[in-house]
Design an enzyme around this catalytic site. Structure first.
Site, PDB file in Angstrom:
ATOM      1  N   PRO A 199      90.926 151.081  43.628  1.00 24.52           N
ATOM      2  CA  PRO A 199      91.973 152.010  43.438  1.00 24.52           C
ATOM      3  C   PRO A 199      91.278 153.067  42.884  1.00 24.52           C
ATOM      4  O   PRO A 199      90.020 153.149  42.827  1.00 24.52           O
ATOM      5  CB  PRO A 199      92.500 151.150  41.941  1.00 24.52           C
ATOM      6  CG  PRO A 199      92.232 149.461  42.246  1.00 24.52           C
ATOM      7  CD  PRO A 199      90.845 149.776  43.059  1.00 24.52           C
ATOM      8  N   GLY A 201      89.391 155.963  40.653  1.00 24.93           N
ATOM      9  CA  GLY A 201      88.915 156.110  39.299  1.00 24.93           C
ATOM     10  C   GLY A 201      87.872 154.691  39.023  1.00 24.93           C
ATOM     11  O   GLY A 201      87.401 154.570  37.917  1.00 24.93           O
ATOM     12  N   THR A 202      87.689 153.795  39.959  1.00 23.65           N
ATOM     13  CA  THR A 202      86.840 152.740  39.686  1.00 23.65           C
ATOM     14  C   THR A 202      85.446 152.962  40.144  1.00 23.65           C
ATOM     15  O   THR A 202      84.702 151.903  39.879  1.00 23.65           O
ATOM     16  CB  THR A 202      87.385 151.476  40.706  1.00 23.65           C
ATOM     17  OG1 THR A 202      87.502 151.903  41.960  1.00 23.65           O
ATOM     18  CG2 THR A 202      88.591 151.197  39.947  1.00 23.65           C
ATOM     19  N   GLY A 203      85.130 153.929  40.598  1.00 26.87           N
ATOM     20  CA  GLY A 203      83.481 154.526  40.739  1.00 26.87           C
ATOM     21  C   GLY A 203      82.965 154.339  42.113  1.00 26.87           C
ATOM     22  O   GLY A 203      81.807 154.206  42.566  1.00 26.87           O
ATOM     23  N   LYS A 204      83.976 154.599  43.174  1.00 28.65           N
ATOM     24  CA  LYS A 204      83.201 154.469  44.480  1.00 28.65           C
ATOM     25  C   LYS A 204      82.287 155.455  44.949  1.00 28.65           C
ATOM     26  O   LYS A 204      81.387 155.482  45.508  1.00 28.65           O
ATOM     27  CB  LYS A 204      84.694 154.533  45.455  1.00 28.65           C
ATOM     28  CG  LYS A 204      85.432 153.426  45.140  1.00 28.65           C
ATOM     29  CD  LYS A 204      86.697 153.440  45.986  1.00 28.65           C
ATOM     30  CE  LYS A 204      87.813 154.478  46.047  1.00 28.65           C
ATOM     31  NZ  LYS A 204      88.365 154.307  44.672  1.00 28.65           N
ATOM     32  N   THR A 205      82.672 156.800  44.508  1.00 31.62           N
ATOM     33  CA  THR A 205      81.789 157.986  44.779  1.00 31.62           C
ATOM     34  C   THR A 205      80.584 157.789  43.967  1.00 31.62           C
ATOM     35  O   THR A 205      79.523 158.101  44.507  1.00 31.62           O
ATOM     36  CB  THR A 205      82.654 159.357  44.293  1.00 31.62           C
ATOM     37  OG1 THR A 205      83.881 159.450  45.130  1.00 31.62           O
ATOM     38  CG2 THR A 205      81.786 160.439  44.730  1.00 31.62           C
ATOM     39  N   GLU A 422     112.829 148.535  18.353  1.00 36.36           N
ATOM     40  CA  GLU A 422     111.254 148.230  18.464  1.00 36.36           C
ATOM     41  C   GLU A 422     111.009 146.701  17.769  1.00 36.36           C
ATOM     42  O   GLU A 422     110.063 146.197  18.348  1.00 36.36           O
ATOM     43  CB  GLU A 422     110.660 149.303  17.912  1.00 36.36           C
ATOM     44  CG  GLU A 422     110.486 150.698  18.798  1.00 36.36           C
ATOM     45  CD  GLU A 422     110.199 150.476  20.356  1.00 36.36           C
ATOM     46  OE1 GLU A 422     109.450 149.547  20.684  1.00 36.36           O
ATOM     47  OE2 GLU A 422     110.871 151.287  21.105  1.00 36.36           O
ATOM     48  N   HIS A 425     111.619 143.905  19.953  1.00 37.27           N
ATOM     49  CA  HIS A 425     110.560 143.737  20.852  1.00 37.27           C
ATOM     50  C   HIS A 425     109.368 142.623  20.351  1.00 37.27           C
ATOM     51  O   HIS A 425     108.928 141.750  20.616  1.00 37.27           O
ATOM     52  CB  HIS A 425     109.835 144.914  21.591  1.00 37.27           C
ATOM     53  CG  HIS A 425     110.616 145.694  22.583  1.00 37.27           C
ATOM     54  ND1 HIS A 425     111.194 145.031  23.725  1.00 37.27           N
ATOM     55  CD2 HIS A 425     111.003 146.993  22.618  1.00 37.27           C
ATOM     56  CE1 HIS A 425     111.679 145.911  24.428  1.00 37.27           C
ATOM     57  NE2 HIS A 425     111.549 147.022  23.987  1.00 37.27           N
ATOM     58  N   ASP A 498     112.804 149.300  29.914  1.00 37.34           N
ATOM     59  CA  ASP A 498     112.833 147.981  29.871  1.00 37.34           C
ATOM     60  C   ASP A 498     113.508 147.216  31.149  1.00 37.34           C
ATOM     61  O   ASP A 498     113.096 146.125  31.596  1.00 37.34           O
ATOM     62  CB  ASP A 498     113.325 147.352  28.548  1.00 37.34           C
ATOM     63  CG  ASP A 498     112.446 148.020  27.355  1.00 37.34           C
ATOM     64  OD1 ASP A 498     111.321 148.304  27.659  1.00 37.34           O
ATOM     65  OD2 ASP A 498     113.015 148.098  26.400  1.00 37.34           O
TER      66      ASP A 498
END
Length: 604
Positions: A199, A201-205, A422, A425, A498
Site C-alpha cells: 500500500p 506510504g509503507t516505505g517501498k522507495t 455517540e 455507540h 454507519d
C-alpha cells in the site's frame, strides 16, 4: 540549468547590439562631409587637390592644405565622365578603387539572421522545458533519471523499520552487489528484477534507497510516468538511455517508482487511442530486461501499489523474478517505526511508543511519521517545552476524525441527538464481549460531515474475524441509530456513514465469506486484489436474478436482526444512556476513564 541558458542567450544578443553600435560609430568616424561637384571642380582648378580615389559613385580626395573648417579630406558624388582627362591636365595623381562591401553585408544580413536564429532557439528551448523535454528537442530521448551516488543516498537499513521480512529479502541483493563472485560460485544467479509491492506510504522507495546506501553503488531513480511524453518514441528512447547509463556506472541500481504508470497490462483498454506509445515503451523495457546480465552488477528495483494491473510479461520468471511484500506494519513494527521518528522530537516523560502504537492500527510508516510531526506542531502551538501524550492523542484524533470544527454551532436539539447517538455507540461496544474498548467520545464536530465521533482502541492486531465478531461490529455501528430510535422515536441523517459500513460488512459476510446458512458455502463476489482503500471496478455477476434476490433478502434480514439486538441492549441500559448523554452534553468529551466510572456507577 534554465538560468544558465537565459544568460547565454542574452549575452549573445547584447554582444550583437554592441557590434552594431561600434560599426555605426566607425562609419561615422570615417564619414566626411560631402561637397558639391562644382566646388570640387573649383578646388581642382585652384590646384588645391593633392590626390583622389575614384569609386563607383563617389570621389574621395585629399587637399594639399586643410580648409577653413580644418578638414583636409573631401567626398563628392561623381558626375563627370571625362574626369581622367581633366585630372591629367592639372597634374593630379588619381587611381581607381574597388569598393569592398563585406562588412556592410555582414552587418546588414548575417548578423540579423544570427539574431533571429538565436531568438528562435531560445523560444524553442523554453517551449521544450515547459513540455518536460529536458532542455531541448535534441535531448528528448535522454533519460530523466536522478542519479544519486553512494555518498548522496545517506540511507541505510537502520533508517527503515517495521518491515523486517522485506529487509531480509533485500539484504541478499546488497550482498550480491558487494561480492557477486560468491553468489555465482555454485551456478546460481541473482534475480534480474525485484518488485516491491504494498500500500502507499509503507516505505517501498525508502527501502530501495537503503539498498543503494548499504551496497555503496550509484542509484538511478525515475518514476514510471517520466518515460511517456507527447512525442511518439520518446519513452522507448528514454528506457534505452536509462539502461545505457546504468551499464556505464555498473555496479548500480535502477529504481523505477510507480511501475504501474509504465507497465499497465497491454490491451486492457482496447478501443481507446493514445496507448500505442505506452505499449511501445513497455515493450522496450521488456527487451532491456531480457538483454542485461545481472552478473555485471546491475539490479532493477521497482515499486507499485497496484500489482493487479501490471502486464503478465513483466511478472514472469526472468524479469521481475522476486516480489517482496511491503505491508502495513503490525504493532511491534509500529513501535520500531515510532522509535525512529521519535528521536527527532523532544518528548515528555509520559510518552510511550507502545501506547501510541496501540492507538494506531492500520497506520503505515508515512502515517506514523506524519503523526509525530502533527504532535510536535500541536505542542509548539501551545508553547510547550516538550511533546506530551496529550499532543499525540490530539494528533491521532485529527488524522482519524478530521480537523476540529468548534465554530460549527449546532442547535440544542441537534446536540442532544448527536449526544445520544455517540453514547449509543459507546454503550453497545461496552456491552458486547470481544469489542474494542472505547477510547474517547465527543460531540465536537470534526472533518467534513462528522458531528461527533466515538474512537475505539484495539487491544491487538486482528487478521481473522468470526461471524459473531462481525455481528458485534455491526451492532456497535448501529448503536447510534438504535439510540435515536429509542429516545426520539424517529431517525436522522446522522447514521449515513454507519449504515454504509454496516451494509458493506453484511454483504461481504454473505457474498464473500459464505456465512449465510440458506445461501450455502458459496462465494458470490471475488476477493478484491487492489491494495488501495477504495474498491476496484465492478465485477461481472455470475449468479441468477433469483440468487440476487435471495442475497438482498439475507442482507436486509441480517442488518435488521443486528439493529434489534442493539435496541435491546440499549433498552436494558436506558438509565446509563440518559446519564451518559447528559454528561456528554455538559462536557462535550468523555474519556476512557470517565466512561469506566460511569459504567461502574450503574446499578447491578
Amino acid at each position: 540549468m534554465e538560468n544558465k541558458t537565459q544568460f547565454n542567450v542574452w549575452y549573445f544578443v547584447m554582444a550583437t547590439i554592441a557590434v552594431l553600435y561600434l560599426a555605426e560609430a566607425w562609419q561615422q568616424y570615417r564619414q566626411v562631409e560631402p561637397i558639391p561637384y562644382s566646388e570640387f571642380q573649383t578646388l581642382l582648378e585652384a590646384g588645391k587637390v593633392r590626390e583622389i580615389a575614384i569609386l563607383d559613385n563617389v570621389i574621395q580626395g585629399t587637399l594639399h592644405q586643410a580648409g577653413s573648417d580644418g578638414r583636409d579630406k573631401f567626398i563628392t558624388t561623381r558626375v563627370e565622365t571625362d574626369l581622367a582627362r581633366d585630372l591629367a591636365k592639372y597634374n593630379v595623381e588619381f587611381t581607381g578603387v574597388v569598393q569592398s562591401t563585406w562588412l556592410r553585408d555582414i552587418l546588414g544580413w548575417v548578423i540579423p539572421a544570427l539574431v533571429f536564429f538565436g531568438l528562435w532557439m531560445f523560444l524553442m528551448r523554453r517551449f521544450a522545458e515547459k513540455q518536460g523535454l529536458g532542455g531541448g528537442f535534441m535531448a528528448i530521448g535522454k533519460s530523466k533519471a536522478k542519479i544519486y551516488m553512494e555518498t548522496d543516498t545517506k540511507v541505510t537499513f537502520d533508517d527503515v523499520a517495521g518491515v523486517d521480512e522485506a529487509k531480509d529479502e533485500l539484504k541478499e541483493v546488497v550482498n550480491f552487489l558487494k561480492s557477486p563472485q560468491q553468489y555465482s560460485r555454485l551456478g546460481g544467479r541473482l534475480p534480474k528484477g525485484v518488485l516491491l509491492i504494498g500500500p502507499p506510504g509503507t516505505g517501498k522507495t525508502l527501502l530501495a534507497r537503503a539498498v543503494a546506501g548499504e551496497a555503496g553503488v550509484p542509484f538511478l531513480s525515475i518514476s514510471g510516468s517520466e518515460f511517456v511524453e507527447m512525442f511518439v518514441g520518446v519513452g522507448a528512447a528514454r528506457v534505452r538511455d536509462l539502461f545505457e547509463q546504468a551499464r556505464l556506472k555498473a555496479p548500480a541500481i535502477i529504481f523505477i517508482d510507480e511501475l504501474d504508470a509504465l507497465g499497465r497490462a497491454r490491451g486492457a483498454f482496447g478501443g481507446m487511442g493514445g496507448h500505442d506509445e505506452k505499449e511501445q515503451t513497455l515493450n522496450q523495457l521488456l527487451v532491456e530486461m531480457d538483454g542485461f546480465d545481472p552478473s555485471a552488477g546491475l539490479v532493477l528495483l521497482s515499486a507499485t501499489n497496484r500489482p493487479e494491473i501490471l502486464d503478465p510479461a513483466l511478472l514472469r520468471a526472468g524479469r521481475f523474478d522476486r516480489q517482496v511484500l511491503v505491508d502495513r506494519p503490525d504493532r511491534p513494527g509500529r513501535v520500531q517505526i515510532l522509535n525512529v521518528h521519535l528521536k527527532k522530537v523532544r518528548l515528555g516523560t509520559d510518552v510511550s511508543a507502545e501506547e501510541i502504537a496501540a492507538l494506531t492500527p492500520g497506520f503505515s510508516g508515512a502515517d506514523l511519521a506524519n503523526l509525530v510531526n502533527e504532535a510536535a506542531l500541536l505542542a509548539t502551538r501551545r508553547d510547550a517545552g516538550a511533546v506530551d501524550m496529550q499532543d499525540f492523542n490530539a494528533a491521532i484524533e485529527r488524522i482519524v476524525a478530521g480537523l476540529e470544527k468548534k465554530n460549527r454551532l449546532l442547535n440544542p436539539h441537534e446536540r442532544r441527538v448527536v449526544a445520544y447517538h455517540e453514547m449509543g455507540h459507546a454503550l453497545v461496544a461496552s456491552a458486547l464481549p470481544g469489542s474494542d474498548p472505547v477510547h474517547k467520545i465527543s460531540i465536537i464536530p470534526r472533518g467534513v460531515g462528522a458531528l461527533g465521533y466515538t474512537i475505539q482502541r484495539p487491544t491487538e492486531d486482528r487478521f481473522l474475524m468470526t461471524r459473531a465478531e462481525l455481528e458485534n461490529k455491526m451492532a456497535v455501528l448501529l448503536g447510534g441509530r438504535a439510540a435515536e430510535h429509542i429516545v426520539f422515536e424517529h431517525l436522522s441523517t446522522g447514521a449515513a456513514d454507519d449504515l454504509q459500513k454496516v451494509t458493506d460488512i453484511a454483504r461481504s459476510m454473505i457474498m464473500r465469506y459464505g456465512m449465510d446458512p440458506t445461501l450455502g458455502h458459496v462465494a458470490y463476489e471475488a476477493e478484491r486484489r487492489s491494495y488501495l482503500s477504495e474498491a476496484g471496478g465492478a465485477s461481472d455477476r455470475t449468479y441468477s436474478e433469483e440468487t440476487a434476490r435471495d442475497i438482498d433478502r439475507a442482507v436486509r434480514a441480517l442488518i435488521e436482526k443486528t439493529f434489534q439486538r442493539a435496541v435491546g441492549l440499549l433498552n436494558e441500559r436506558r438509565t446509563l444512556l440518559e446519564a451518559g448523554a447528559q454528561q456528554l452534553l455538559a462536557q462535550e468529551t468523555i474519556t476512557e476513564k470517565e466512561l469506566k466510572l460511569l459504567l461502574q456507577s450503574a446499578p447491578a
